[in-house]
Design a protein around this motif. Structure first.
Motif, PDB file in Angstrom:
ATOM      1  N   ALA A  76       0.830  -1.208   0.000  1.00  0.00           N
ATOM      2  CA  ALA A  76       0.000   0.000   0.000  1.00  0.00           C
ATOM      3  C   ALA A  76       0.863   1.255   0.000  1.00  0.00           C
ATOM      4  O   ALA A  76       0.614   2.203  -0.756  1.00  0.00           O
ATOM      5  N   ARG A  77       1.888   1.277   0.838  1.00  0.00           N
ATOM      6  CA  ARG A  77       2.762   2.453   0.899  1.00  0.00           C
ATOM      7  C   ARG A  77       3.503   2.669  -0.419  1.00  0.00           C
ATOM      8  O   ARG A  77       3.631   3.805  -0.898  1.00  0.00           O
ATOM      9  N   GLN A  78       3.980   1.578  -1.012  1.00  0.00           N
ATOM     10  CA  GLN A  78       4.778   1.693  -2.237  1.00  0.00           C
ATOM     11  C   GLN A  78       3.957   2.236  -3.402  1.00  0.00           C
ATOM     12  O   GLN A  78       4.382   3.156  -4.100  1.00  0.00           O
ATOM     13  N   VAL A  79       2.792   1.657  -3.645  1.00  0.00           N
ATOM     14  CA  VAL A  79       2.014   2.081  -4.814  1.00  0.00           C
ATOM     15  C   VAL A  79       1.385   3.459  -4.599  1.00  0.00           C
ATOM     16  O   VAL A  79       1.278   4.252  -5.542  1.00  0.00           O
ATOM     17  N   LEU A  80       0.977   3.759  -3.365  1.00  0.00           N
ATOM     18  CA  LEU A  80       0.395   5.079  -3.105  1.00  0.00           C
ATOM     19  C   LEU A  80       1.455   6.172  -3.213  1.00  0.00           C
ATOM     20  O   LEU A  80       1.164   7.293  -3.647  1.00  0.00           O
ATOM     21  N   LYS A  81       2.673   5.876  -2.836  1.00  0.00           N
ATOM     22  CA  LYS A  81       3.760   6.847  -3.002  1.00  0.00           C
ATOM     23  C   LYS A  81       3.914   7.228  -4.467  1.00  0.00           C
ATOM     24  O   LYS A  81       4.136   8.399  -4.796  1.00  0.00           O
ATOM     25  N   THR A  82       3.757   6.251  -5.349  1.00  0.00           N
ATOM     26  CA  THR A  82       3.890   6.504  -6.782  1.00  0.00           C
ATOM     27  C   THR A  82       2.818   7.460  -7.289  1.00  0.00           C
ATOM     28  O   THR A  82       3.072   8.257  -8.197  1.00  0.00           O
TER      29      THR A  82
END
Length: 299
Positions: A76-82
């Protein structure tokens, strides 16, 4: 003096046909405006996204000292950061995952939520971000269960709202004594403390996570049930553009070494047990394209 009416070809024309044209143009403009205001705002508009996840699944999603950790939360953190946003995590039980999206109390659910044909009719998914088969976990010193037939007659614990519970309702597994508890934690207690259960069944990825905090338990590697479960990032219908952005971010994540590093960090028990773990648990981009942001799988 005689006042003549305007010539039909002049701009001052106000006949019935002109009035109809004007009315049609006004209706078109009104419709366009209405359509624009009816479009929902992006889930990422204010930079914070309400994300439902689990709190009792070590390795995938768990809460310790008020902090969420595990592979689900990392994804969740990785894709939302993008996409320029940050997750605001909240706990959601398995049986409430759809409800918290349809009642708008959560924007996304990232909680080992399997993408199925039926769920795709009601929700949109970006994914899968991981794939796994359903398996069996037993006490480490219990050597009675080594192959599928050994589970016959044994008490197997599951919990509601999961594909695992649904799978074991099939007539193919009627020789098992399957029962449900409210959640994973209660099943674990039944297995290791009360010894009410002979085994716990859910997805192998989740089971391996449990063994990381319960070394007296083990996954039986050669027993699997049903077809592969594909975990997706779920959202309510009506946000297709947001879904496509998450799909693209996820495809980039899967194509980078970050996915493997994050998976091995969150679930070190899997690389230790399975030499082909990346092949077994990492989805292909073709599968992401076939299942993401659709009302039904692309065949």
């Amino acid at each position: 003096m005689t006042i003549r009416p305007p010539h039909p070809g002049r701009r001052g024309r106000t006949g019935p046909r002109a009035m109809l044209v004007a009315a049609a143009l006004a209706l078109t403009a009104l419709t366009a405006t209405a359509c624009g205001t009816d479009d929902p705002p992006s889930l990422f508009a204010d930079g914070k996204v309400l994300v439902g996840t689990k709190n009792d699944q070590p390795g995938t999603a768990v809460v310790r000292n008020y902090k969420f950790s595990g592979f689900d939360t990392t994804v969740a953190r990785q894709v939302l950061k993008t996409v320029g946003a940050k997750p605001d995590f909240g706990i959601v039980p398995s049986e409430d995952r759809r409800a918290v999206l349809t009642d708008k109390s959560k924007d996304l659910v990232v909680a080992t939520y399997s993408i199925t044909v039926e769920r795709m009719k009601e929700l949109d998914f970006a994914g899968p971000y991981a794939t796994t088969y359903q398996g069996i976990m037993v006490r480490k010193n219990d050597h009675r269960i080594k192959k599928p037939a050994d589970v016959n007659g044994k008490r197997v614990c599951t919990w509601p709202g999961t594909t695992s519970a649904t799978t074991l309702q099939s007539p193919a597994y009627e020789r098992m004594v399957v029962y449900e508890q409210p959640d994973a934690s209660t099943c674990i207690t039944d297995l290791k403390v009360k010894k009410v259960a002979d085994a716990v069944s859910t997805d192998q990825m989740i089971l391996y996570g449990f063994t990381q905090e319960n070394p007296d338990l083990k996954v039986v590697p050669d027993i699997t049930y049903g077809s592969a479960n594909q975990y997706g990032i779920a959202m309510a219908k009506g946000h297709r553009q947001d879904c496509l952005k998450l799909r693209d971010a996820l495809r980039d994540y899967l194509g980078d070494n970050a996915w493997s590093q994050d998976f091995a960090t969150s679930l070190p028990s899997i690389p230790k047990a399975d030499a082909a773990w990346e092949t077994d648990f990492k989805p292909r981009t073709e599968t992401v394209d076939a299942l993401s942001c659709r009302d039904r799988p692309r065949t």
